[in-house]
Design a protein around this motif. Structure first.
Motif, PDB file in Angstrom:
ATOM      1  N   VAL A  12       0.838  -1.201   0.000  1.00 19.91           N
ATOM      2  CA  VAL A  12       0.000   0.000   0.000  1.00 19.91           C
ATOM      3  C   VAL A  12       0.871   1.248   0.000  1.00 19.91           C
ATOM      4  O   VAL A  12       0.562   2.239  -0.664  1.00 19.91           O
ATOM      5  CB  VAL A  12      -0.954   0.003   1.209  1.00 19.91           C
ATOM      6  N   GLY A  13       1.984   1.192   0.733  1.00 18.86           N
ATOM      7  CA  GLY A  13       2.879   2.342   0.805  1.00 18.86           C
ATOM      8  C   GLY A  13       3.440   2.742  -0.546  1.00 18.86           C
ATOM      9  O   GLY A  13       3.580   3.928  -0.844  1.00 18.86           O
ATOM     10  N   GLY A  14       3.761   1.746  -1.390  1.00 23.14           N
ATOM     11  CA  GLY A  14       4.271   2.050  -2.728  1.00 23.14           C
ATOM     12  C   GLY A  14       3.240   2.777  -3.569  1.00 23.14           C
ATOM     13  O   GLY A  14       3.555   3.738  -4.287  1.00 23.14           O
ATOM     14  N   ALA A  15       1.981   2.316  -3.482  1.00 26.66           N
ATOM     15  CA  ALA A  15       0.904   2.969  -4.227  1.00 26.66           C
ATOM     16  C   ALA A  15       0.663   4.381  -3.721  1.00 26.66           C
ATOM     17  O   ALA A  15       0.460   5.321  -4.500  1.00 26.66           O
ATOM     18  CB  ALA A  15      -0.379   2.141  -4.127  1.00 26.66           C
ATOM     19  N   LEU A  16       0.683   4.546  -2.379  1.00 31.68           N
ATOM     20  CA  LEU A  16       0.472   5.867  -1.803  1.00 31.68           C
ATOM     21  C   LEU A  16       1.600   6.818  -2.190  1.00 31.68           C
ATOM     22  O   LEU A  16       1.355   7.975  -2.561  1.00 31.68           O
ATOM     23  CB  LEU A  16       0.369   5.765  -0.284  1.00 31.68           C
ATOM     24  N   THR A  17       2.844   6.337  -2.124  1.00 28.01           N
ATOM     25  CA  THR A  17       3.995   7.176  -2.482  1.00 28.01           C
ATOM     26  C   THR A  17       3.893   7.650  -3.922  1.00 28.01           C
ATOM     27  O   THR A  17       4.105   8.833  -4.224  1.00 28.01           O
ATOM     28  CB  THR A  17       5.303   6.398  -2.262  1.00 28.01           C
ATOM     29  N   GLN A  18       3.555   6.729  -4.820  1.00 31.99           N
ATOM     30  CA  GLN A  18       3.418   7.092  -6.233  1.00 31.99           C
ATOM     31  C   GLN A  18       2.325   8.145  -6.434  1.00 31.99           C
ATOM     32  O   GLN A  18       2.501   9.123  -7.177  1.00 31.99           O
ATOM     33  CB  GLN A  18       3.107   5.840  -7.064  1.00 31.99           C
ATOM     34  N   LEU A  19       1.202   7.951  -5.751  1.00 31.59           N
ATOM     35  CA  LEU A  19       0.090   8.892  -5.882  1.00 31.59           C
ATOM     36  C   LEU A  19       0.459  10.263  -5.328  1.00 31.59           C
ATOM     37  O   LEU A  19       0.205  11.296  -5.961  1.00 31.59           O
ATOM     38  CB  LEU A  19      -1.143   8.342  -5.166  1.00 31.59           C
ATOM     39  N   LEU A  20       1.063  10.289  -4.131  1.00 35.91           N
ATOM     40  CA  LEU A  20       1.428  11.565  -3.527  1.00 35.91           C
ATOM     41  C   LEU A  20       2.425  12.327  -4.391  1.00 35.91           C
ATOM     42  O   LEU A  20       2.288  13.546  -4.596  1.00 35.91           O
ATOM     43  CB  LEU A  20       2.017  11.333  -2.129  1.00 35.91           C
ATOM     44  N   ALA A  54       2.651  16.415   7.103  1.00 35.06           N
ATOM     45  CA  ALA A  54       1.715  15.319   7.344  1.00 35.06           C
ATOM     46  C   ALA A  54       2.482  14.048   7.643  1.00 35.06           C
ATOM     47  O   ALA A  54       3.609  13.857   7.174  1.00 35.06           O
ATOM     48  CB  ALA A  54       0.813  15.113   6.128  1.00 35.06           C
ATOM     49  N   VAL A  55       1.855  13.166   8.446  1.00 35.71           N
ATOM     50  CA  VAL A  55       2.450  11.870   8.797  1.00 35.71           C
ATOM     51  C   VAL A  55       1.423  10.775   8.540  1.00 35.71           C
ATOM     52  O   VAL A  55       0.244  10.923   8.884  1.00 35.71           O
ATOM     53  CB  VAL A  55       2.890  11.827  10.278  1.00 35.71           C
ATOM     54  N   VAL A  56       1.864   9.683   7.922  1.00 34.28           N
ATOM     55  CA  VAL A  56       1.016   8.513   7.678  1.00 34.28           C
ATOM     56  C   VAL A  56       1.745   7.286   8.216  1.00 34.28           C
ATOM     57  O   VAL A  56       2.951   7.138   7.987  1.00 34.28           O
ATOM     58  CB  VAL A  56       0.736   8.308   6.166  1.00 34.28           C
ATOM     59  N   ASN A  57       1.049   6.409   8.936  1.00 34.30           N
ATOM     60  CA  ASN A  57       1.683   5.156   9.353  1.00 34.30           C
ATOM     61  C   ASN A  57       1.005   3.963   8.696  1.00 34.30           C
ATOM     62  O   ASN A  57      -0.174   3.691   8.910  1.00 34.30           O
ATOM     63  CB  ASN A  57       1.648   4.976  10.867  1.00 34.30           C
ATOM     64  N   LEU A  58       1.784   3.242   7.881  1.00 35.78           N
ATOM     65  CA  LEU A  58       1.324   2.024   7.215  1.00 35.78           C
ATOM     66  C   LEU A  58       2.102   0.806   7.687  1.00 35.78           C
ATOM     67  O   LEU A  58       1.901  -0.299   7.177  1.00 35.78           O
ATOM     68  CB  LEU A  58       1.524   2.161   5.696  1.00 35.78           C
ATOM     69  N   ALA A  59       2.999   0.996   8.652  1.00 33.63           N
ATOM     70  CA  ALA A  59       3.911  -0.076   9.055  1.00 33.63           C
ATOM     71  C   ALA A  59       3.164  -1.222   9.715  1.00 33.63           C
ATOM     72  O   ALA A  59       2.180  -1.019  10.418  1.00 33.63           O
ATOM     73  CB  ALA A  59       4.975   0.473  10.005  1.00 33.63           C
ATOM     74  N   GLY A  60       3.651  -2.441   9.499  1.00 35.65           N
ATOM     75  CA  GLY A  60       3.065  -3.596  10.161  1.00 35.65           C
ATOM     76  C   GLY A  60       3.394  -4.890   9.453  1.00 35.65           C
ATOM     77  O   GLY A  60       3.435  -4.961   8.231  1.00 35.65           O
ATOM     78  N   THR A 107      -5.370   1.387   9.607  1.00 35.47           N
ATOM     79  CA  THR A 107      -5.579   0.158  10.364  1.00 35.47           C
ATOM     80  C   THR A 107      -5.912  -0.962   9.385  1.00 35.47           C
ATOM     81  O   THR A 107      -7.056  -1.343   9.217  1.00 35.47           O
ATOM     82  CB  THR A 107      -6.702   0.338  11.404  1.00 35.47           C
ATOM     83  N   GLY A 108      -4.867  -1.500   8.744  1.00 33.45           N
ATOM     84  CA  GLY A 108      -5.077  -2.434   7.640  1.00 33.45           C
ATOM     85  C   GLY A 108      -5.659  -3.746   8.002  1.00 33.45           C
ATOM     86  O   GLY A 108      -6.234  -4.433   7.154  1.00 33.45           O
ATOM     87  N   GLN A 152      -6.921  -3.293  -1.136  1.00 41.11           N
ATOM     88  CA  GLN A 152      -5.565  -2.771  -0.564  1.00 41.11           C
ATOM     89  C   GLN A 152      -5.329  -1.808  -1.541  1.00 41.11           C
ATOM     90  O   GLN A 152      -6.263  -1.365  -1.994  1.00 41.11           O
ATOM     91  CB  GLN A 152      -5.302  -4.034  -0.106  1.00 41.11           C
ATOM     92  N   ALA A 153      -4.615  -1.429  -2.259  1.00 45.05           N
ATOM     93  CA  ALA A 153      -3.598  -0.419  -2.391  1.00 45.05           C
ATOM     94  C   ALA A 153      -4.147   0.849  -3.003  1.00 45.05           C
ATOM     95  O   ALA A 153      -4.119   1.885  -2.366  1.00 45.05           O
ATOM     96  CB  ALA A 153      -2.452  -0.945  -3.211  1.00 45.05           C
ATOM     97  N   VAL A 154      -4.638   0.816  -4.260  1.00 44.28           N
ATOM     98  CA  VAL A 154      -5.037   2.054  -4.915  1.00 44.28           C
ATOM     99  C   VAL A 154      -6.195   2.717  -4.193  1.00 44.28           C
ATOM    100  O   VAL A 154      -6.199   3.921  -3.962  1.00 44.28           O
ATOM    101  CB  VAL A 154      -5.399   1.784  -6.395  1.00 44.28           C
ATOM    102  N   VAL A 155      -7.197   1.936  -3.808  1.00 38.64           N
ATOM    103  CA  VAL A 155      -8.357   2.505  -3.118  1.00 38.64           C
ATOM    104  C   VAL A 155      -7.937   3.150  -1.816  1.00 38.64           C
ATOM    105  O   VAL A 155      -8.268   4.293  -1.522  1.00 38.64           O
ATOM    106  CB  VAL A 155      -9.426   1.423  -2.863  1.00 38.64           C
ATOM    107  N   ARG A 156      -7.158   2.429  -1.013  1.00 33.21           N
ATOM    108  CA  ARG A 156      -6.788   2.966   0.290  1.00 33.21           C
ATOM    109  C   ARG A 156      -5.839   4.142   0.152  1.00 33.21           C
ATOM    110  O   ARG A 156      -5.925   5.100   0.925  1.00 33.21           O
ATOM    111  CB  ARG A 156      -6.175   1.861   1.146  1.00 33.21           C
TER     112      ARG A 156
END
Length: 253
Positions: A12-20, A54-60, A107-108, A152-156
């Motif tokens: 999900v982080g990769g998709a979010l990074t690309q989008l941002l 801004a801060v985002v936590n996707l770790a887990g 909260t994945g 998971q990824a693009v939607v979230r």
């Protein structure tokens, strides 16, 4: 914006990074491994929060990792990998001279045991809490830090980006499309077959899923949930693929 993303190298982080980045934002990852545009969790603990908006936590740890047995040791890893990283970020935010204006916690693995008639919304999740929902409660408690917005990824990743960019967004946003509620495995197989132009795939037997993942984790894959993104829609978010057929058509094309 300058966005700090914990666990940004994952799926999900990769998709979010690309989008941002496509939206013109700068992204820095908090990761266990060194690399460009990254800081380590140890560095974050020692030096505090770097300048960010801004801060985002996707770790887990991946809950559905089939190579790990679902035992007490792995449960502890699952909890620690999320709760401890959230605590680290929360502490850094609380101590920052200039705190970020947005703080998003994904909260994945939040999961509510389904019942035949219940419908779950952000305001009224319902259901019997189990291990995963207790974990969600721990994350939410750690995330109550003042800010303008709290997937998971693009939607979230789309919902996360919306929460970061939209003033006044607070609370829980369900990252499921409006038409996904009540979709069964048979429905999914039928729609996937249609998108591929092939006959519907045979459903995977429940005993096989339980054999790979264990009985407790298999519930997440074998039993459906009725989830409604009421607050997500009310906040102005528009789902690009609001139903399963359109999403699958996009993926297979």
């Amino acid at each position: 914006m300058r966005v700090l993303v914990g666990g940004g190298t994952g799926f999900v982080g990769g998709a979010l990074t690309q989008l941002l980045r496509s939206q013109g934002h700068e992204v820095t990852h908090v990761s266990r491994h060194p690399g460009p545009d990254r800081i380590s969790w140890d560095e974050l603990s020692r030096s505090g929060l770097p300048p960010c908006d801004a801060v985002v936590n996707l770790a887990g740890e991946n809950v559905l990792n089939p190579l790990r047995r679902w035992d007490d040791a792995f449960r502890r890893v699952v909890v620690a990998s999320r709760v401890e990283t959230t605590k680290t970020l929360a502490k850094a935010i609380a101590e920052a001279e200039r705190p970020p204006r947005a703080w998003v916690l994904v909260t994945g693995v939040g999961y509510y045991r389904p019942s035949p008639t219940a419908e779950y919304t952000e305001e009224s999740p319902g259901g019997d809490f189990d291990f995963f929902s207790r974990l969600v409660s721990a994350w939410e408690a750690a995330a109550k830090i003042p800010g303008d917005s709290t997937r998971q990824a693009v939607v979230r990743s789309g919902v996360v980006c919306h929460a970061l960019e939209t003033e006044g967004v607070r609370g829980v946003l369900n990252g499921v499309s409006p038409a996904s509620s009540g979709t069964s495995n048979a429905d999914f197989a039928r729609e996937l077959g249609s998108a591929l132009g092939r006959p519907a795939l045979l459903p995977l037997p429940g005993w096989a899923v339980r054999g790979v993942f264990g009985a407790e984790r298999a519930v997440m894959l074998l039993e459906g949930q009725r989830v409604a993104p009421k607050r997500t829609l009310e906040s102005g978010y528009c789902f690009v693929y609001p139903d399963l057929p359109s999403a699958l058509q996009n993926i297979v094309s």
